[in-house]
Motif scaffolding. Structure first.
Motif, short mmCIF file in Angstrom:
data_model
loop_
_atom_site.label_atom_id
_atom_site.label_comp_id
_atom_site.label_asym_id
_atom_site.label_seq_id
_atom_site.Cartn_x
_atom_site.Cartn_y
_atom_site.Cartn_z
N ILE A 424 0.84 -1.21 0.00
CA ILE A 424 0.00 0.00 0.00
C ILE A 424 0.87 1.25 0.00
O ILE A 424 0.61 2.22 -0.74
CB ILE A 424 -0.94 -0.01 1.22
CG1 ILE A 424 -1.94 -1.18 1.10
CG2 ILE A 424 -1.68 1.31 1.35
CD1 ILE A 424 -2.79 -1.38 2.35
N THR A 425 1.92 1.23 0.82
CA THR A 425 2.82 2.39 0.91
C THR A 425 3.50 2.65 -0.43
O THR A 425 3.58 3.80 -0.91
CB THR A 425 3.87 2.16 2.00
OG1 THR A 425 3.21 1.91 3.25
CG2 THR A 425 4.78 3.38 2.14
N ALA A 426 4.04 1.57 -1.06
CA ALA A 426 4.74 1.72 -2.34
C ALA A 426 3.79 2.18 -3.44
O ALA A 426 4.13 3.03 -4.27
CB ALA A 426 5.40 0.40 -2.73
N TRP A 427 2.60 1.62 -3.45
CA TRP A 427 1.61 1.99 -4.49
C TRP A 427 1.22 3.46 -4.36
O TRP A 427 1.20 4.20 -5.35
CB TRP A 427 0.39 1.09 -4.39
CG TRP A 427 -0.65 1.41 -5.43
CD1 TRP A 427 -1.71 2.26 -5.31
CD2 TRP A 427 -0.67 0.94 -6.78
NE1 TRP A 427 -2.42 2.33 -6.47
CE2 TRP A 427 -1.79 1.52 -7.40
CE3 TRP A 427 0.13 0.09 -7.51
CZ2 TRP A 427 -2.13 1.27 -8.72
CZ3 TRP A 427 -0.20 -0.18 -8.82
CH2 TRP A 427 -1.31 0.42 -9.43
N LEU A 481 2.33 -6.91 -8.82
CA LEU A 481 3.47 -7.23 -7.95
C LEU A 481 4.25 -8.43 -8.46
O LEU A 481 3.68 -9.51 -8.67
CB LEU A 481 2.98 -7.50 -6.52
CG LEU A 481 4.06 -7.89 -5.52
CD1 LEU A 481 5.03 -6.73 -5.28
CD2 LEU A 481 3.43 -8.36 -4.20
N SER A 482 5.56 -8.25 -8.65
CA SER A 482 6.43 -9.38 -8.99
C SER A 482 6.80 -10.15 -7.73
O SER A 482 6.48 -11.33 -7.60
CB SER A 482 7.69 -8.89 -9.70
OG SER A 482 8.62 -9.94 -9.88
N VAL A 494 9.77 -3.55 -2.48
CA VAL A 494 8.61 -3.94 -3.27
C VAL A 494 8.97 -3.81 -4.75
O VAL A 494 9.25 -2.71 -5.23
CB VAL A 494 7.39 -3.07 -2.94
CG1 VAL A 494 6.17 -3.52 -3.75
CG2 VAL A 494 7.09 -3.11 -1.44
N ILE A 495 8.95 -4.94 -5.48
CA ILE A 495 9.37 -4.96 -6.88
C ILE A 495 8.16 -5.26 -7.76
O ILE A 495 7.54 -6.33 -7.63
CB ILE A 495 10.48 -6.00 -7.11
CG1 ILE A 495 11.68 -5.68 -6.21
CG2 ILE A 495 10.91 -6.02 -8.59
CD1 ILE A 495 12.75 -6.74 -6.21
N PHE A 496 7.83 -4.34 -8.66
CA PHE A 496 6.69 -4.51 -9.54
C PHE A 496 7.11 -5.22 -10.84
O PHE A 496 8.30 -5.31 -11.15
CB PHE A 496 6.05 -3.15 -9.86
CG PHE A 496 5.44 -2.49 -8.65
CD1 PHE A 496 4.14 -2.79 -8.28
CD2 PHE A 496 6.16 -1.58 -7.88
CE1 PHE A 496 3.56 -2.19 -7.17
CE2 PHE A 496 5.60 -0.98 -6.77
CZ PHE A 496 4.30 -1.29 -6.41
N GLY A 501 11.43 -0.97 -8.42
CA GLY A 501 11.47 -1.40 -7.03
C GLY A 501 11.47 -0.24 -6.08
O GLY A 501 12.17 0.76 -6.30
N LEU A 502 10.68 -0.32 -5.01
CA LEU A 502 10.60 0.74 -3.99
C LEU A 502 10.85 0.12 -2.63
O LEU A 502 10.21 -0.87 -2.26
CB LEU A 502 9.23 1.42 -4.03
CG LEU A 502 8.87 2.16 -5.32
CD1 LEU A 502 7.43 2.65 -5.27
CD2 LEU A 502 9.83 3.34 -5.56
N GLU A 503 11.75 0.72 -1.85
CA GLU A 503 12.09 0.21 -0.52
C GLU A 503 11.20 0.87 0.52
O GLU A 503 11.05 2.09 0.56
CB GLU A 503 13.55 0.46 -0.21
CG GLU A 503 14.01 -0.21 1.08
CD GLU A 503 15.51 -0.06 1.32
OE1 GLU A 503 15.88 0.80 2.14
OE2 GLU A 503 16.28 -0.76 0.62
N VAL A 504 10.59 0.01 1.38
CA VAL A 504 9.65 0.51 2.40
C VAL A 504 10.10 0.00 3.76
O VAL A 504 10.40 -1.19 3.92
CB VAL A 504 8.21 0.03 2.11
CG1 VAL A 504 7.26 0.48 3.20
CG2 VAL A 504 7.74 0.50 0.74
N VAL A 505 10.16 0.89 4.73
CA VAL A 505 10.46 0.52 6.11
C VAL A 505 9.15 0.40 6.86
O VAL A 505 8.40 1.38 6.97
CB VAL A 505 11.39 1.57 6.78
CG1 VAL A 505 11.65 1.16 8.23
CG2 VAL A 505 12.68 1.68 6.02
#
Length: 507
Positions: A424-427, A481-482, A494-496, A501-505
Motif C-alpha cells: 500500500i505504501t509503495a503503491w 506485484l512481482s 517492493v518490486i513490480f 522497485g521501492l524500498e519501504v520501512v
C-alpha cells in the motif's frame, strides 16, 4: 543265356482323403443356436450402409434356415478391428459364449473378426475350447474343421499385414497434406473456440471465442491456470465438449495452442503403433509442419507471444526459488512472493512459542534453523540448510575443515501484515509521484522487451485509474506485484512487474 532280373525298390504313395473345408460337423442332425457378428471400421455414409446391410442380411440368413435358431446379432459400428478393447459388442459376444448362450457364430470374413493376429487367435482358441463354432462366409470354412488353426493363422497374419500396409498408406497421405499446408487435414477433434463447416474449414464459434479471450486476459492479469479453471467451473461455463468441470490442463492447452492465433502446427503428436493407436508427442521422430494464417484468429499474435513469454518468466521464477507452484491455492496474494534479500529463500509463516506471546504469527526466512555457528573470528551466524543430496559431500568437507566458511542470513522476522502495508505504501507513493516515474516508464516501454513494455503500460494505466488505496485488493496485487525482498534490518523492497522497485520501512 541266363535271364538276369533287376530288383527295383518298391515305392508306396499315400493318398490322403480330401478334407472338406466346411468341417466334419453335421448341423442338420439337430437345431443349433446361431448368432452373427458384424463390424465396419469407419462411420462414413458408405460404411454405415454396409453395416446396416450386414445386420439385415445375417438376421434373414439365420431365420430362413430351419436347423438354426436365431439368437441375436452383435455389431460394432465405426470401430477398428486392430483394437479388441474398443469393441464392446465383440467383448459381450465372448462373454455370452462363455455363458453358453449360443452354439455358432457367423461372420462375413476373418478380417471382420479382427486384424490383430494374436488377439484373433486367442479368441478363436477360447471359442474352440468352449465347443463353439465360427463360420467365416468369405473364406468358406469353420473353426471346428480340420487344420482350421493353421488356416486361421495364415489368413489372420495376412489381414494384419494388410492393415499395417493401409496404415502406412494413410500416414503417407497425411504427411503429403501436411507438407502442402492442407488445412482440412487438421484433426477434426473439437477444441474450444472453433467449429468445422461442411467443407471442413475452421470457423470461429463466437460464444466460445469469448471464453478463449477471457482465458488469455486473466492469465496476463496474473491468475494461474488453476484459478482460471476453478473460476470457470464455479460459473458453470461450458467446455468445447459440453462439460463443466474445467482443470489446469484444459486452460494450459488453450494458452499454448498456436491455433488460437490463426496458425497451425501439423504432426505435434503421432501414433506409435497402428494396433494400439497409442499417441505420443513428436519430439523429433517425425517432421513437423508450421502453416501461418491457416484460419481466422481469435487471439492476436502479439497477445499470444506475451502469454508464452509470461509462461517462460514464471518457469524461471519457480526454478530460481525452488517452487513447484507459482500461485498458492489460497486467497493470500503475497504468498510465495516474499523472499530473503540475503539468501534468497522464501519467507514462511510461523507462530511464536515464547511465553506471553500467545502464538503470535510472524514471517521469517525458512533457511533459519535456530542453530548458532561461530566462524574463525568468533562471529555468530546460521548456515543455510543443505539439500539432502549434498549432505554427504558437505559432511566430508566438514571433516576436512570443521569450520564453516560462508555466512548466511540470521533470524529476520516481520509481522504478517507487513507485506500488505509495504505494498500500500509503495503503491500510494507511485500514485503521488507518478510524474517523476513517467520518464522511467516510457523508457521501459521503448527499450524493454515486449513483456516488460506491456507491464509498464499496464502499471501506468492502473496508477492513473485506481489512484490511492487503503487496502491491497487481490486483483491489483497479482496484476502488478512481482515479489518482495526483506533486508537485514526488516526493510521490504517492493518490486513490480515492470522492474521498478521501492524500498519501504515497516517498523
Amino acid at each position: 543265356m541266363k535271364k538276369v532280373e533287376i530288383s527295383v525298390p518298391k515305392k508306396i504313395s499315400v493318398l490322403y482323403p480330401l478334407q472338406s473345408i466346411a468341417g466334419p460337423t453335421d448341423y442338420k442332425k439337430k437345431t443349433i443356436r446361431v448368432v452373427a457378428y458384424c463390424r465396419v471400421s469407419t462411420g462414413s455414409e458408405v460404411q454405415l450402409v454396409s453395416y446396416r446391410a450386414q445386420v439385415k442380411y445375417y438376421e434373414s440368413y439365420i431365420r430362413e434356415r430351419p436347423e438354426y435358431i436365431f439368437s441375436g446379432i452383435y455389431a460394432d459400428e465405426g470401430i477398428s478391428g486392430t483394437d479388441l478393447n474398443k469393441r464392446d459388442e465383440f467383448k459381450q459376444m465372448m462373454q455370452d459364449a462363455r455363458d453358453r448362450k449360443f452354439d455358432m457364430i457367423i461372420t462375413k470374413s476373418l478380417s471382420r473378426f479382427g486384424r490383430n493376429t494374436l488377439d484373433c487367435l486367442n479368441c478363436l482358441r477360447e471359442l474352440k475350447s468352449l465347443g463353439i463354432d465360427v463360420f467365416f462366409e468369405s473364406e468358406n470354412f469353420r473353426l471346428l474343421g480340420t487344420n482350421s488353426e493353421l488356416l486361421i493363422s495364415l489368413m489372420s497374419a495376412f489381414h494384419q499385414a494388410e492393415s499395417e500396409n493401409l496404415s502406412e498408406n494413410i500416414k503417407w497421405g497425411l504427411h503429403k497434406k501436411y507438407a502442402a499446408g492442407h488445412i482440412r487435414s487438421i484433426p477434426s477433434g473439437k477444441f474450444l473456440g472453433y467449429d468445422k463447416d461442411k467443407h471442413g474449414d475452421l470457423v470461429i464459434n463466437e460464444d466460445q471465442a469469448e471464453l478463449v479471450k477471457r482465458i488469455y486476459q486473466e492469465f496476463l492479469d496474473g491468475y494461474s491456470p488453476y484459478h482460471i479453471a476453478k473460476r470457470f467451473t464455479n460459473e458453470s461455463l461450458l467446455m468445447a465438449y459440453g462439460g463443466k468441470q474445467w482443470c489446469v490442463s484444459h486452460i494450459t492447452k488453450v494458452l499454448k495452442n498456436e491455433k488460437f492465433k490463426g496458425d497451425t502446427m501439423f504432426q505435434k503428436t503421432f501414433n506409435t503403433c497402428y494396433l494400439t493407436k497409442k499417441r505420443a508427442k513428436n519430439k523429433g521422430e517425425l517432421n513437423k509442419y508450421y502453416l501461418e494464417n491457416s484460419h481466422p484468429a481469435i487471439i492476436d499474435k502479439e497477445t499470444w507471444e506475451l502469454v508464452q513469454m509470461e509462461f517462460a518468466r514464471r518457469d524461471e521464477f519457480l526454478k530460481a526459488h525452488n517452487f513447484k507452484n507459482y500461485h498458492s491455492q489460497g486467497l493470500n496474494p503475497f504468498e510465495n512472493k516474499i523472499f530473503c534479500g540475503t539468501c534468497g529463500s522464501a519467507f514462511c509463516r510461523y507462530e511464536s512459542k515464547r511465553v506471553g506471546e500467545d502464538n503470535r504469527p510472524y514471517l521469517r526466512c525458512k533457511s533459519f534453523n535456530g542453530r548458532k555457528w561461530t566462524d574463525i573470528e568468533g562471529r555468530m551466524f546460521t548456515p543455510k540448510p543443505l539439500h539432502r543430496k549434498s549432505r554427504e559431500a558437505y559432511n566430508i568437507n566438514r571433516r576436512k575443515d570443521p569450520l564453516p566458511r560462508q555466512m548466511y542470513c540470521t533470524d529476520i522476522q516481520i509481522d504478517v501484515d507487513s507485506p500488505e502495508t509495504a505494498f500500500i505504501t509503495a503503491w500510494n507513493y507511485m500514485v503521488e509521484n507518478k510524474v517523476s516515474f513517467e520518464d522511467e516508464w516510457k523508457s521501459i516501454v521503448e527499450w524493454g522487451d515486449k513483456l516488460l513494455a506491456y507491464r509498464a503500460k499496464e502499471l501506468m494505466r492502473l496508477v492513473e485509474e485506481v489512484g490511492l488505496i487503503e487496502e491491497a485488493a487481490y486483483e491489483l496485487v497479482i496484476k502488478t506485484l512481482s515479489h518482495m525482498e526483506v533486508g537485514v534490518d526488516g526493510e521490504i523492497n517492493v518490486i513490480f512487474f515492470s522492474g521498478i522497485g521501492l524500498e519501504v520501512v515497516t517498523k
